[in-house]
Write an enzyme that holds these catalytic residues in place. Structure first.
Site, PDB file in Angstrom:
ATOM      1  N   LYS A  10      28.363 -35.113  17.097  1.00  0.00           N
ATOM      2  CA  LYS A  10      29.352 -36.162  17.325  1.00  0.00           C
ATOM      3  C   LYS A  10      29.536 -36.416  18.823  1.00  0.00           C
ATOM      4  CE  LYS A  10      31.772 -35.058  13.021  1.00  0.00           C
ATOM      5  NZ  LYS A  10      33.049 -34.590  12.439  1.00  0.00           N
ATOM      6  N   PHE A  58      43.265 -40.346   7.805  1.00  0.00           N
ATOM      7  CA  PHE A  58      42.581 -40.135   9.086  1.00  0.00           C
ATOM      8  C   PHE A  58      41.332 -40.999   9.260  1.00  0.00           C
ATOM      9  CE2 PHE A  58      41.060 -36.897   6.079  1.00  0.00           C
ATOM     10  CZ  PHE A  58      39.690 -37.136   6.107  1.00  0.00           C
ATOM     11  N   ARG A  86      25.451 -25.688   6.662  1.00  0.00           N
ATOM     12  CA  ARG A  86      26.920 -25.706   6.665  1.00  0.00           C
ATOM     13  C   ARG A  86      27.482 -24.375   7.175  1.00  0.00           C
ATOM     14  NH1 ARG A  86      29.834 -30.378   5.938  1.00  0.00           N
ATOM     15  NH2 ARG A  86      31.424 -29.183   4.856  1.00  0.00           N
ATOM     16  N   THR A  92      35.153 -27.092   8.463  1.00  0.00           N
ATOM     17  CA  THR A  92      35.543 -28.383   9.039  1.00  0.00           C
ATOM     18  C   THR A  92      36.654 -28.212  10.070  1.00  0.00           C
ATOM     19  OG1 THR A  92      34.906 -29.520   7.008  1.00  0.00           O
ATOM     20  CG2 THR A  92      36.389 -30.699   8.487  1.00  0.00           C
ATOM     21  N   ARG A 103      31.164 -24.624  15.222  1.00  0.00           N
ATOM     22  CA  ARG A 103      32.573 -25.005  15.398  1.00  0.00           C
ATOM     23  C   ARG A 103      33.422 -23.821  15.847  1.00  0.00           C
ATOM     24  NH1 ARG A 103      32.596 -28.650  10.001  1.00  0.00           N
ATOM     25  NH2 ARG A 103      31.929 -30.634  10.928  1.00  0.00           N
ATOM     26  N   ASN A 113      35.487 -31.962  16.174  1.00  0.00           N
ATOM     27  CA  ASN A 113      34.830 -30.746  15.699  1.00  0.00           C
ATOM     28  C   ASN A 113      33.315 -30.719  15.911  1.00  0.00           C
ATOM     29  OD1 ASN A 113      34.019 -32.435  13.640  1.00  0.00           O
ATOM     30  ND2 ASN A 113      35.144 -31.367  12.030  1.00  0.00           N
ATOM     31  N   HIS A 116      28.605 -32.945  12.397  1.00  0.00           N
ATOM     32  CA  HIS A 116      28.692 -33.285  10.973  1.00  0.00           C
ATOM     33  C   HIS A 116      27.453 -32.746  10.288  1.00  0.00           C
ATOM     34  CE1 HIS A 116      28.913 -35.715   7.275  1.00  0.00           C
ATOM     35  NE2 HIS A 116      27.611 -35.877   7.453  1.00  0.00           N
TER      36      HIS A 116
END
Length: 149
Positions: A10, A58, A86, A92, A103, A113, A116
């Site tokens: 991101k 959000f 993951r 998350t 993260r 964070n 993705h």
């Protein structure tokens, strides 16, 4: 064929110079990079990517965040890459991410964070088709036989 997943670094991860670190973690695990592009996303595309979250409070802020700067879109391939990817990424909410995850090591706020990752094979296929309409690179890792039985 091995499983594929979609991973996106991101805007905060790009701006903070984490691209190499993130790619390195997936490569060191033994996954193979099959697609990579640095892109600036427009609002309609971001809304399409996050369409399943459109009813969430959000959603607007998430779209604003994703279009705020360039992102790195990637296709990764390997055995159980969706589930394992993951785990590499972490929860998350960074506050719930274990140290050693991306993260857990690099994020503090859920709204920033860093990364993705597809949450299922089906969503990976959908996201790869959206972000890489040309498909993944047609190549095979020379390390494949050293990683898999």
């Amino acid at each position: 064929m091995d499983e594929q997943t979609f991973i996106m670094i991101k805007p905060d991860g790009v701006q903070r110079g984490l691209i190499g670190e993130i790619i390195s973690r997936f490569e060191k695990k033994g996954f193979y990079l099959k697609g990579l592009k640095l892109v600036t996303v427009d609002r309609p595309f971001a809304e399409k990517h996050y369409a399943d979250l459109s009813a969430k409070p959000f959603f607007s802020g998430l779209v604003d965040y994703i279009i705020s700067g360039p992102v790195v879109a990637m296709i990764w391939e390997g055995k159980n890459v969706v589930t394992t990817g993951r785990k590499i990424i972490g929860a998350t909410n960074p506050a719930q991410s274990e140290p050693g995850t991306i993260r857990g090591d690099f994020a503090i706020d859920i709204g920033r964070n860093v990364i993705h990752g597809s949450d299922a094979v089906e969503s990976a296929n959908k996201e790869i088709a959206l972000w890489f309409p040309e498909g993944p690179a047609n190549c095979q890792s020379s390390q494949h036989s050293w990683i898999y039985e």
